[in-house]
Scaffold this motif. Structure first.
Motif, mmCIF file in Angstrom:
data_model
loop_
_atom_site.group_PDB
_atom_site.id
_atom_site.type_symbol
_atom_site.label_atom_id
_atom_site.label_comp_id
_atom_site.label_asym_id
_atom_site.label_seq_id
_atom_site.Cartn_x
_atom_site.Cartn_y
_atom_site.Cartn_z
ATOM 1 N N GLU A 144 26.086 10.039 15.290
ATOM 2 C CA GLU A 144 27.246 9.394 14.705
ATOM 3 C C GLU A 144 27.902 8.486 15.731
ATOM 4 O O GLU A 144 27.565 8.505 16.912
ATOM 5 C CB GLU A 144 28.238 10.430 14.180
ATOM 6 C CG GLU A 144 28.805 11.337 15.253
ATOM 7 C CD GLU A 144 29.789 12.357 14.690
ATOM 8 O OE1 GLU A 144 30.907 12.428 15.229
ATOM 9 O OE2 GLU A 144 29.436 13.073 13.723
ATOM 10 N N ASP A 145 28.873 7.714 15.258
ATOM 11 C CA ASP A 145 29.581 6.744 16.092
ATOM 12 C C ASP A 145 30.930 7.328 16.496
ATOM 13 O O ASP A 145 31.835 7.476 15.672
ATOM 14 C CB ASP A 145 29.765 5.443 15.307
ATOM 15 C CG ASP A 145 30.438 4.343 16.122
ATOM 16 O OD1 ASP A 145 30.831 4.606 17.271
ATOM 17 O OD2 ASP A 145 30.576 3.224 15.589
ATOM 18 N N ARG A 147 33.299 6.095 18.145
ATOM 19 C CA ARG A 147 34.435 5.175 17.986
ATOM 20 C C ARG A 147 34.960 5.191 16.558
ATOM 21 O O ARG A 147 36.136 4.916 16.312
ATOM 22 C CB ARG A 147 34.006 3.768 18.389
ATOM 23 C CG ARG A 147 33.663 3.621 19.873
ATOM 24 C CD ARG A 147 33.248 2.209 20.202
ATOM 25 N NE ARG A 147 32.996 2.026 21.629
ATOM 26 C CZ ARG A 147 31.822 2.185 22.197
ATOM 27 N NH1 ARG A 147 30.773 2.554 21.443
ATOM 28 N NH2 ARG A 147 31.666 2.003 23.496
ATOM 29 N N ARG A 148 34.118 5.501 15.628
ATOM 30 C CA ARG A 148 34.529 5.564 14.215
ATOM 31 C C ARG A 148 35.204 6.888 13.885
ATOM 32 O O ARG A 148 36.217 6.920 13.182
ATOM 33 C CB ARG A 148 33.301 5.366 13.320
ATOM 34 C CG ARG A 148 33.560 5.558 11.836
ATOM 35 C CD ARG A 148 32.286 5.328 11.044
ATOM 36 N NE ARG A 148 32.449 5.640 9.634
ATOM 37 C CZ ARG A 148 31.468 5.608 8.729
ATOM 38 N NH1 ARG A 148 30.244 5.245 9.113
ATOM 39 N NH2 ARG A 148 31.695 5.919 7.468
ATOM 40 N N TRP A 149 34.649 7.999 14.399
ATOM 41 C CA TRP A 149 35.095 9.316 13.974
ATOM 42 C C TRP A 149 36.128 9.941 14.894
ATOM 43 O O TRP A 149 36.838 10.860 14.492
ATOM 44 C CB TRP A 149 33.888 10.251 13.843
ATOM 45 C CG TRP A 149 32.903 9.768 12.830
ATOM 46 C CD1 TRP A 149 31.704 9.166 13.064
ATOM 47 C CD2 TRP A 149 33.048 9.805 11.407
ATOM 48 N NE1 TRP A 149 31.079 8.839 11.884
ATOM 49 C CE2 TRP A 149 31.892 9.215 10.846
ATOM 50 C CE3 TRP A 149 34.038 10.284 10.552
ATOM 51 C CZ2 TRP A 149 31.698 9.084 9.481
ATOM 52 C CZ3 TRP A 149 33.845 10.156 9.183
ATOM 53 C CH2 TRP A 149 32.693 9.575 8.660
ATOM 54 N N HIS A 150 36.218 9.463 16.144
ATOM 55 C CA HIS A 150 37.171 10.059 17.087
ATOM 56 C C HIS A 150 37.934 8.976 17.836
ATOM 57 O O HIS A 150 37.962 8.962 19.072
ATOM 58 C CB HIS A 150 36.438 10.969 18.073
ATOM 59 C CG HIS A 150 35.800 12.159 17.440
ATOM 60 N ND1 HIS A 150 36.492 13.314 17.182
ATOM 61 C CD2 HIS A 150 34.537 12.361 16.998
ATOM 62 C CE1 HIS A 150 35.679 14.187 16.619
ATOM 63 N NE2 HIS A 150 34.491 13.637 16.500
ATOM 64 N N PRO A 151 38.579 8.080 17.125
ATOM 65 C CA PRO A 151 39.295 7.003 17.817
ATOM 66 C C PRO A 151 40.477 7.538 18.626
ATOM 67 O O PRO A 151 41.263 8.359 18.137
ATOM 68 C CB PRO A 151 39.763 6.103 16.672
ATOM 69 C CG PRO A 151 39.866 7.019 15.491
ATOM 70 C CD PRO A 151 38.748 8.001 15.659
ATOM 71 N N TRP A 220 26.008 10.086 20.192
ATOM 72 C CA TRP A 220 27.373 9.745 19.819
ATOM 73 C C TRP A 220 27.623 8.243 19.797
ATOM 74 O O TRP A 220 28.738 7.811 19.620
ATOM 75 C CB TRP A 220 28.345 10.411 20.782
ATOM 76 C CG TRP A 220 29.473 11.071 20.065
ATOM 77 C CD1 TRP A 220 29.675 11.149 18.734
ATOM 78 C CD2 TRP A 220 30.574 11.752 20.669
ATOM 79 N NE1 TRP A 220 30.823 11.841 18.450
ATOM 80 C CE2 TRP A 220 31.392 12.225 19.634
ATOM 81 C CE3 TRP A 220 30.937 12.009 21.980
ATOM 82 C CZ2 TRP A 220 32.556 12.926 19.862
ATOM 83 C CZ3 TRP A 220 32.104 12.724 22.206
ATOM 84 C CH2 TRP A 220 32.900 13.179 21.160
ATOM 85 N N GLN A 223 24.741 3.464 15.799
ATOM 86 C CA GLN A 223 25.198 2.322 15.009
ATOM 87 C C GLN A 223 24.535 2.367 13.632
ATOM 88 O O GLN A 223 23.454 2.913 13.466
ATOM 89 C CB GLN A 223 24.841 1.014 15.718
ATOM 90 C CG GLN A 223 25.463 0.878 17.099
ATOM 91 C CD GLN A 223 26.980 0.829 17.048
ATOM 92 O OE1 GLN A 223 27.560 0.018 16.337
ATOM 93 N NE2 GLN A 223 27.631 1.701 17.809
ATOM 94 N N GLN A 226 24.861 6.892 9.617
ATOM 95 C CA GLN A 226 25.121 8.100 10.388
ATOM 96 C C GLN A 226 24.197 9.208 9.892
ATOM 97 O O GLN A 226 23.869 9.284 8.702
ATOM 98 C CB GLN A 226 26.574 8.516 10.236
ATOM 99 C CG GLN A 226 27.564 7.371 10.466
ATOM 100 C CD GLN A 226 27.724 6.988 11.925
ATOM 101 O OE1 GLN A 226 28.433 7.628 12.673
ATOM 102 N NE2 GLN A 226 27.048 5.923 12.329
ATOM 103 N N ASP A 306 36.240 2.862 24.932
ATOM 104 C CA ASP A 306 36.600 2.886 23.504
ATOM 105 C C ASP A 306 36.617 1.472 22.937
ATOM 106 O O ASP A 306 36.935 0.524 23.633
ATOM 107 C CB ASP A 306 37.983 3.524 23.316
ATOM 108 C CG ASP A 306 37.887 5.041 23.483
ATOM 109 O OD1 ASP A 306 36.936 5.630 22.980
ATOM 110 O OD2 ASP A 306 38.781 5.598 24.148
#
Length: 306
Positions: A144-145, A147-151, A220, A223, A226, A306
């Motif tokens: 997964e990304d 930056r998308r899921w844990h900004p 992690w 791109q 997911q 980030d």
């Protein structure tokens, strides 16, 4: 009987999952929040746990803070006789898990170490189908990304933050649920950005109960699409759990395809435990992560920003 509960840590996971799950469950009432930065409209707010335990209502405690600070809060709540529900991962170390179990037993309190991915719709059905069949191999692909899921969640990339194992432990919680028993780490490669303290990728080789091989591939920085998939080869066909356990297929035929309802199920389980005066603490996913860190080969990658 309605169970009053205080939510400690009003961050992303609390707002996205815990608050809606509590609001939708007639068995619970959110009577307090504890956070330095967040609150829930209409709910009494406390800035720290000590203030809540001293002056707040009698209530169970649901801890949504990072694992680096969770254990001390859990021990304080248990010492005050409060029932405690823990977000995953249970703690930063196995020693902390043991300390919380001992404290809960001494206080006669309920301690529930949650693994939300075990409540995904396909997991129980997968466990039932695999029971009694010969397992030939298993493969986990969890990409997964971040930056998308844990900004903005910098703590995940610091010591005790787990890095890619924060989502990866969800896969391990499913693996140990559908294939229960001792899983032994044989080898691991952990990829650390040169400017971070936790890995952004990992490959782990396990031996499952009975000796079948298990491969775990975590990334992690994925791109595009997911991936949250677990495939199990058996003497009776191939089982695939996808979408984090929400979908189950056997030999390509879909058996379960439901929307996620993980956190409402967790709170129903917490209510069962509180009413029965029992605890539920399984550290087997955390043990696999700890063993991977113990014997893993470390690789250094480009800096992460980030």
């Amino acid at each position: 009987m309605t169970i009053p509960v205080a939510l400690v840590g009003i961050g992303k996971i609390a707002r996205d999952q815990h608050v809606p799950a509590i609001a939708a469950d007639p068995g619970f009432e959110l009577v307090a929040t504890v956070s330095r930065h967040g609150s829930v409209e209409g709910v009494p707010a406390f800035a720290d746990l000590d203030a809540f335990l001293a002056d707040g209502p009698q209530a169970a405690v649901s801890l949504c803070v990072p694992p680096s600070v969770r254990t001390e809060m859990a021990l304080a709540a248990l010492a005050a006789g409060r029932d405690v529900m823990l977000e995953k991962p249970t703690a930063a170390t196995l020693g902390e898990v043991e300390a919380m179990v001992v404290a809960a037993e001494a206080a006669g309190a309920t301690l529930f170490a949650t693994w939300h991915s075990r409540e995904a719709p396909g997991v129980a059905a997968a466990r039932d189908w695999l029971n009694g069949r010969r397992i030939e191999s298993a493969a986990v692909v969890w990409k997964e990304d971040v930056r998308r899921w844990h900004p903005g969640q910098a703590w995940i990339r610091e010591p005790a933050g787990f890095g890619v194992f924060d989502p990866g432990i969800n896969a391990l919680s499913i693996l140990t649920a559908i294939l229960p028993g001792a899983h032994r780490v044989e080898a691991a490669t952990l990829v650390f950005p040169e400017n971070r303290q936790t890995p952004v990728a990992a490959q782990v080789s396990l031996r499952g109960p009975g000796g079948f091989p298990v491969s775990v591939d975590l990334d992690w920085l994925q791109q595009g699409p997911q991936s949250w998939d677990i495939a199990v080869e058996t003497d009776a066909g191939r089982l695939v759990l996808s979408h984090g356990g929400a979908r189950l297929a056997i030999d390509g035929v879909e058996r379960v395809a439901e929307a996620e309802a993980e956190y409402p199920r967790l709170y129903r389980r917490f209510a069962e435990l509180v009413r029965a005066r029992e605890s539920d603490v399984d550290a087997s996913p955390l043990r696999i992560v700890a063993d991977a860190f113990l014997i893993g080969r470390r690789e250094i990658a480009a800096p992460f920003f980030d």
